[in-house]
Design a protein around this motif. Structure first.
Motif, mmCIF file in Angstrom:
data_model
loop_
_atom_site.group_PDB
_atom_site.id
_atom_site.type_symbol
_atom_site.label_atom_id
_atom_site.label_comp_id
_atom_site.label_asym_id
_atom_site.label_seq_id
_atom_site.Cartn_x
_atom_site.Cartn_y
_atom_site.Cartn_z
ATOM 1 N N ARG A 195 41.857 48.384 26.526
ATOM 2 C CA ARG A 195 43.302 48.217 26.381
ATOM 3 C C ARG A 195 43.775 46.936 27.073
ATOM 4 O O ARG A 195 44.630 46.206 26.541
ATOM 5 C CB ARG A 195 44.021 49.429 26.976
ATOM 6 C CG ARG A 195 43.800 50.721 26.222
ATOM 7 C CD ARG A 195 44.518 50.693 24.886
ATOM 8 N NE ARG A 195 44.300 51.931 24.142
ATOM 9 C CZ ARG A 195 45.052 53.025 24.304
ATOM 10 N NH1 ARG A 195 46.038 53.013 25.177
ATOM 11 N NH2 ARG A 195 44.807 54.103 23.581
ATOM 12 N N LEU A 196 43.248 46.667 28.269
ATOM 13 C CA LEU A 196 43.640 45.445 28.973
ATOM 14 C C LEU A 196 43.219 44.203 28.172
ATOM 15 O O LEU A 196 43.974 43.226 28.076
ATOM 16 C CB LEU A 196 43.013 45.413 30.375
ATOM 17 C CG LEU A 196 43.644 46.346 31.420
ATOM 18 C CD1 LEU A 196 42.828 46.324 32.700
ATOM 19 C CD2 LEU A 196 45.082 45.955 31.702
ATOM 20 N N ALA A 197 41.994 44.245 27.614
ATOM 21 C CA ALA A 197 41.541 43.103 26.821
ATOM 22 C C ALA A 197 42.410 42.918 25.579
ATOM 23 O O ALA A 197 42.776 41.794 25.214
ATOM 24 C CB ALA A 197 40.075 43.285 26.421
ATOM 25 N N GLU A 198 42.749 44.054 24.922
ATOM 26 C CA GLU A 198 43.606 43.953 23.747
ATOM 27 C C GLU A 198 44.988 43.438 24.124
ATOM 28 O O GLU A 198 45.584 42.599 23.425
ATOM 29 C CB GLU A 198 43.732 45.319 23.070
ATOM 30 C CG GLU A 198 42.450 45.791 22.406
ATOM 31 C CD GLU A 198 42.596 47.177 21.825
ATOM 32 O OE1 GLU A 198 43.670 47.783 22.047
ATOM 33 O OE2 GLU A 198 41.645 47.646 21.163
ATOM 34 N N ARG A 199 45.505 43.919 25.291
ATOM 35 C CA ARG A 199 46.822 43.448 25.724
ATOM 36 C C ARG A 199 46.779 41.948 26.078
ATOM 37 O O ARG A 199 47.713 41.199 25.775
ATOM 38 C CB ARG A 199 47.286 44.266 26.948
ATOM 39 C CG ARG A 199 48.678 43.891 27.457
ATOM 40 C CD ARG A 199 49.704 44.041 26.374
ATOM 41 N NE ARG A 199 51.031 43.640 26.810
ATOM 42 C CZ ARG A 199 52.029 43.355 25.989
ATOM 43 N NH1 ARG A 199 51.844 43.420 24.680
ATOM 44 N NH2 ARG A 199 53.200 42.990 26.468
ATOM 45 N N ARG A 200 45.664 41.531 26.684
ATOM 46 C CA ARG A 200 45.532 40.106 27.003
ATOM 47 C C ARG A 200 45.506 39.269 25.717
ATOM 48 O O ARG A 200 46.177 38.246 25.617
ATOM 49 C CB ARG A 200 44.248 39.867 27.806
ATOM 50 C CG ARG A 200 44.000 38.399 28.142
ATOM 51 C CD ARG A 200 42.664 38.194 28.805
ATOM 52 N NE ARG A 200 41.566 38.635 27.946
ATOM 53 C CZ ARG A 200 41.092 37.939 26.933
ATOM 54 N NH1 ARG A 200 41.619 36.767 26.619
ATOM 55 N NH2 ARG A 200 40.087 38.408 26.201
ATOM 56 N N ALA A 821 46.096 38.807 32.055
ATOM 57 C CA ALA A 821 44.814 38.109 31.984
ATOM 58 C C ALA A 821 44.032 38.280 33.279
ATOM 59 O O ALA A 821 42.810 38.473 33.261
ATOM 60 C CB ALA A 821 45.050 36.627 31.686
ATOM 61 N N ARG A 822 44.731 38.222 34.433
ATOM 62 C CA ARG A 822 44.022 38.430 35.706
ATOM 63 C C ARG A 822 43.475 39.855 35.780
ATOM 64 O O ARG A 822 42.323 40.067 36.193
ATOM 65 C CB ARG A 822 44.986 38.165 36.872
ATOM 66 C CG ARG A 822 45.307 36.691 37.083
ATOM 67 C CD ARG A 822 45.956 36.469 38.451
ATOM 68 N NE ARG A 822 47.180 37.253 38.611
ATOM 69 C CZ ARG A 822 48.393 36.827 38.253
ATOM 70 N NH1 ARG A 822 48.541 35.623 37.720
ATOM 71 N NH2 ARG A 822 49.447 37.579 38.436
ATOM 72 N N MET A 823 44.286 40.856 35.369
ATOM 73 C CA MET A 823 43.824 42.243 35.423
ATOM 74 C C MET A 823 42.659 42.478 34.455
ATOM 75 O O MET A 823 41.686 43.151 34.800
ATOM 76 C CB MET A 823 44.990 43.184 35.098
ATOM 77 C CG MET A 823 46.101 43.177 36.129
ATOM 78 S SD MET A 823 47.471 44.256 35.649
ATOM 79 C CE MET A 823 46.645 45.825 35.630
ATOM 80 N N ALA A 832 36.775 35.116 38.367
ATOM 81 C CA ALA A 832 36.144 34.525 39.555
ATOM 82 C C ALA A 832 36.422 35.383 40.799
ATOM 83 O O ALA A 832 35.652 35.342 41.771
ATOM 84 C CB ALA A 832 36.666 33.102 39.768
ATOM 85 N N ASP A 833 37.517 36.152 40.780
ATOM 86 C CA ASP A 833 37.824 37.029 41.915
ATOM 87 C C ASP A 833 36.859 38.207 41.992
ATOM 88 O O ASP A 833 36.736 38.837 43.042
ATOM 89 C CB ASP A 833 39.264 37.557 41.782
ATOM 90 C CG ASP A 833 40.279 36.417 41.852
ATOM 91 O OD1 ASP A 833 39.955 35.385 42.486
ATOM 92 O OD2 ASP A 833 41.366 36.557 41.266
ATOM 93 N N ASN A 834 36.203 38.541 40.873
ATOM 94 C CA ASN A 834 35.228 39.634 40.843
ATOM 95 C C ASN A 834 33.863 39.023 41.178
ATOM 96 O O ASN A 834 33.139 38.543 40.305
ATOM 97 C CB ASN A 834 35.205 40.296 39.467
ATOM 98 C CG ASN A 834 34.427 41.596 39.470
ATOM 99 O OD1 ASN A 834 33.544 41.803 40.308
ATOM 100 N ND2 ASN A 834 34.764 42.486 38.538
#
Length: 1000
Positions: A195-200, A821-823, A832-834
């Motif tokens: 869902r996050l990828a689709e929302r991005r 996009a960050r989430m 890069a934060d991961n």
């Protein structure tokens, strides 16, 4: 969950009803399920799974449950599984009957019965069972809710499948993730990632669409501004930072430049308008002078032309006077011309009418011609009755010909009907024979269809039997070769180990140091340490030999396992096909197929034969009726023919007298009608000619008198002076035009302005027009430039406002995109934060894997005598993502290594520990449901005696938690160690179970 009793009927290899008492087996805590390959050990576990979930484990499922029925069962025995168990403190009984094909109660063939299920609960207070549900869906939901596990989880946790956890130990992170995802139901976290990828992607597409629209507005502004803006539009793409600020700044510069150009264009238009007004005034003055000069010149030319035509004007006046005198004679002239025309027409009509009369009437007058016409008309009236008689005679002739045609047609019908009816009995007998032959073929086809299906199944089984036999021989050879290689590798390893033990003193002596105690005797002096001899075997050489032996032993175990699988398949195919050779079965099946096809082909004509019989019977009835009807018509036609002949004879005598010398009455009547018409027309024409001659004589007298009174010598002279309307109008027009032209010329020459202009120099109109046109062109260009500048300013203002609104609208959407996009990057492990590049689902599964490793280590310590520990690793594997690594810590070496490096026996007890640990974690995950009965499928043959004792001790310790464990194995040593046993014995009529408790 504790199992109490299992009843199996007509399921898998069990043809007769079988009963398993789990209470008796579980009393010892550990029981053994054994039997030869293909006997049905796995079918016992399948029946437990089918009773609970209505389906067998995934790898053994068949379409709609029809493949679960035992081929050894009697045709009328229904397949049934009944399971008595306690779960969540409730005593339940589940009964399942899969769909099955039973023989029809009437006729031949089979019919499919639907699946049925029952769920009952034991009421301890009443001491009886009560029904809860008979719905498949309700029972499935109830069992899933009580157990807290899906069918996949149950098969993985309770039935501990053979080899799955060994593959789990050797699998990569992706494979482990799939298994753990099924067990712990982490798809919701994967759905969050999705869902996050689709929302991005959605917000990115919206931002890019907004930026693309903003860039489109910027390009439209660039086109609107033209080349007047010195600052270039920034080269940016949709989605790049700073796009909105750059576009708005460039738009402000473009608007300012456009307003400056509008001011300049306005000033230029004002100056051009003043110059245009002055040029227009000058052009008007020159045009007026030029007009007056041309007017004066034209008047002088017109006066000259009038003088030249003065004689013609006087002649026209005289001609008009003569025409006005002749107008008094015009009525007499018209009357005379009309009388002459009528007389000539009447004389021509008289001549034409007399030309068609007989010679006897050539000189007859009008009275004589009228008298002859009346006589002919009287004779024509007397022929009317004869005409009716003639028409009736024609009708009689037509009726007589129609009767003849009808008689010939009826004779043809009678002959055709008699010929067809004569062959009716033979036709009907042939059709009945065809029907009987087709019916016999249909019955034979049905009988052969019943025999065809079992023969095809038996042939398929025979082909599989032959293939499995060849596979069994090959597998047996491979197993023998693997066993020989393993034996040789073990002997080689033992030889090297023995050689090393003989020279172990040299290895110990290599580590002695003067002054330090010996590890064997404790002495600090070493006067004669042992020396290595030629061919000394060190530890590395021994370990390589051991690794070679372990690898060969694993290949041997795998080859024997494959041999057992192939033998089991061969036994099942042999039970189906029997001992009959495949070639013979193929020949019998082909013959049966050919006979069946021939019978079906012969039976296919039954419907056509029955339709042919019905059609033939309808044709027989039609032919009989047609024959009878034709006979009736022939009998009634004779009397009608005689009446028509009598009437015809009488009419022919009457007509012979009436038509005279003419061919017919109608011809005689036509002659008389033509004669009457000619005589009447001739009489009228003679009278008309006499009347027109008298009127012509009177018109000539009146014309002569009128011409004399008008002043003309003869009527011809008066006719020559007379003008028609067109000539009179033309002559009058010429006279009027002369007078008008003369008056107009005098008026122009008398004008003072015109005479004054004629005295001035000639006007230069072309130069004035060119000056005015040049001024107008400059004004139009200035106005067009001003309008273009105004439109440019308005367009830039509108586009700038639209771009500004678009930037304000995109601002919150761009912020949302950055946040999403960050989430999405964090959840997908690409940000890069991961730091560990770990996905959200992998993070959750890593936590579960860590729990499983901790639970499994508690048992692995006991099985490996404290040597091995399972640990979870979050390190990345190559380019993959981290989080699902699994390592083993070897206490003997102190090193951590991958679980894929474990030997065959080590892999078994490590996977067993992992399976038991996973069962504990999944149980806790399911809400703490107790799993009091577990099954472990194979793998004990890879253990040595000491390790086997340690593994059995661990399994036996499960009784401390009130559990019972069933071991499914072929290992003969387990039959001596485990007293409670459930043996599955196979036979040609199906398998049976034999049960022995711990005290038997």
């Amino acid at each position: 969950m504790r199992l109490h009793r299992l009843d199996i009927t007509a399921f898998g290899p069990f043809g007769a009803p079988q009963t398993v008492d789990f209470d008796e087996l579980s009393a010892a805590g550990l029981f053994l399920l054994h039997g030869p390959t293909g006997a049905g050990k796995t079918s016992v576990l399948d029946s437990v799974c089918y009773a609970l979930y209505g389906a067998v484990p995934g790898a053994r499922q068949t379409g709609q449950g029809l493949g679960l029925r035992s081929d050894h069962a009697a045709p009328g025995t229904r397949t049934e599984i009944r399971l008595d168990l306690t779960v969540a403190g409730r005593r339940l009984e589940i009964t399942r009957q899969p769909p099955w094909e039973r023989p029809k109660k009437r006729g031949t063939g089979t019919t499919t019965e639907k699946a049925q299920s029952w769920l009952r609960e034991y009421d301890a207070s009443a001491g009886s069972w009560k029904d809860l549900s008979r719905s498949h869906q309700e029972i499935g939901e109830e069992i899933t809710q009580l157990l807290g596990m899906s069918r996949e989880q149950f098969c993985q946790v309770v039935l501990l499948p053979q080899g799955d956890f060994a593959r789990f130990l050797r699998a990569d992170a992706e494979a482990r993730g799939k298994l753990l995802g099924r067990l712990f139901d982490t798809h919701r976290f994967a759905e969050v990632e999705k869902r996050l990828a689709e929302r991005r992607r959605t917000t990115e597409a919206e931002v890019r669409a907004g930026d693309a629209e903003l860039l489109a507005d910027a390009h439209r502004m660039q086109q609107e501004a033209g080349s007047g803006v010195e600052v270039a539009l920034p080269e940016l793409k949709p989605g790049e930072p700073g796009l909105a600020e750059s576009v708005l700044a460039w738009a402000a510069v473009a608007r300012s430049t456009a307003r400056e150009r509008l001011t300049i264009a306005h000033c230029a238009r004002t100056a051009a308008a003043s110059a245009h007004a002055a040029a227009d005034r000058e052009l008007d003055d020159v045009r007026e002078v030029d007009r007056l000069q041309r007017r004066f010149t034209a008047a002088r030319e017109r006066a000259t032309r009038l003088e030249e035509r003065a004689d013609a004007h006087q002649e026209a006046q005289a001609r008009m006077q003569r025409a006005r005198k002749a107008e008094a004679v015009a009525p007499a002239l018209d009357l005379r011309d009309l009388a002459g025309t009528e007389h000539r027409r009447a004389a021509a009509e008289e001549a034409r009418a007399r030309a068609g009369l007989p010679q006897t009437f050539a000189d007859a007058g009008a009275p004589g011609l009228a008298t002859a016409a009346r006589k002919a008309a009287e004779e024509l009236g007397g022929l009317e009755s004869a005409r009716r008689a003639e028409r009736r005679l024609a009708e009689l002739t037509t009726e007589r010909a129609s009767l003849d045609r009808q008689e010939r047609a009826d004779e043809d019908v009678l002959q055709e009907a008699e010929a067809w009816l004569a062959a009716w009995e033979d036709t009907r007998a042939g059709i009945e024979s065809d029907i009987e032959t087709a019916q016999e073929a249909a019955t034979r086809a049905e009988q052969l269809a019943v025999q065809r299906e079992p023969a095809l199944r038996r042939l398929d089984a025979a082909r599989q039997r032959d293939q499995f036999a060849r596979d069994t021989d090959a597998a047996h050879e491979r197993a023998l070769a693997a066993r020989e290689r393993a034996t040789e590798a073990r002997a080689h390893w033992l030889d090297l180990k023995e050689q090393r033990l003989k020279g172990i003193a040299a290895e110990l002596a290599a580590g002695l140091v003067d002054g330090e105690p010996c590890a064997v005797c404790g002495g600090t002096e070493h006067p004669a340490p042992a020396r290595k001899v030629d061919g000394h075997v060190d530890r590395e050489t021994e370990e390589r030999a051991l690794a070679g032996f372990q690898s060969a032993d694993e290949e041997r175990a795998e080859a024997e396992r494959r041999l057992g699988v192939v033998r089991e398949a061969l036994a099942a195919a042999t039970a189906e096909a029997g001992d009959t050779p495949t070639a013979r079965l193929t020949q019998e099946t082909e013959e049966l197929e050919q006979r069946h096809a021939e019978a079906r082909s012969a039976a296919s004509g039954l419907h056509a034969a029955r339709e042919a019989r019905e059609q033939a019977e309808r044709e027989h009835r039609r032919r009989t009726d047609a024959q009878q009807e034709a006979a009736r018509r022939v009998a009634s036609r004779a009397s009608l023919r005689e009446a028509l002949d009598r009437e015809k004879t009488g009419l022919e005598g009457e007509l012979t007298q009436a038509r005279g010398d003419a061919g017919s009455v109608s011809a005689r009547a036509a002659q008389l009608e033509r004669q009457v018409a000619l005589l009447t027309e001739a009489a009228d024409a003679v009278r008309a000619a006499e009347d027109t001659a008298q009127r012509l004589k009177e018109a000539d007298a009146r014309l002569a008198d009128a011409a004399f009174r008008a002043g003309f010598d003869t009527p011809r002279a008066a006719a020559a002076a007379l003008l028609d309307d067109a000539a009179h109008r033309e002559l009058q027009r010429r006279l009027d035009a002369w007078q008008s032209e003369e008056a107009a010329v005098r008026a122009v020459l008398a004008e003072a302005d015109t005479a004054h202009a004629a005295q001035r120099p000639p006007a230069d109109l072309a130069a004035a027009e060119r000056a005015a046109e040049s001024a107008a062109r400059r004004l139009r260009e200035a106005a067009s430039a001003q309008d273009a500048a105004a439109r440019r300013c308005a367009g830039l203002d509108a586009l700038s406002g639209r771009a500004d609104r678009g930037v304000r609208r995109l601002a919150p959407l761009r912020e949302e995109y950055d946040r999403v996009a960050r989430m999405a990057g964090l959840a997908a492990g690409t940000s890069a934060d991961n730091e560990r590049k770990m996905r959200l689902e992998s993070y959750v599964l890593a936590a579960r894997l860590e729990q499983v490793a901790a639970a499994a280590t508690a048992r692995l310590h006991r099985m490996s005598s404290g040597r091995y520990t399972l640990v979870h690793s979050a390190d990345r594997a190559g380019r993959g993502r981290s989080g699902l690594g699994l390592h083993v810590v070897d206490a003997w070496t102190g090193r951590e290594r991958d679980t894929a490096t474990l030997s065959g026996g080590e892999t078994f007890f490590a996977s067993l520990a992992l399976a038991l640990g996973l069962a504990d974690v999944v149980t806790d995950e399911a809400g703490g449901v107790r799993l009091d009965t577990l099954f472990i499928d194979e793998g004990f043959g890879s253990l040595d005696d000491q390790t086997l004792d340690e593994v059995l001790d661990v399994l036996d310790s499960l009784r401390e938690r009130d559990r019972s464990v069933g071991i499914v194995s072929h290992v003969a040593d387990l039959r001596r160690r485990v007293h409670a046993q459930l043996e599955v014995v196979k036979g040609r009529t199906g398998s049976v179970v034999r049960q022995r408790g711990a005290v038997d």
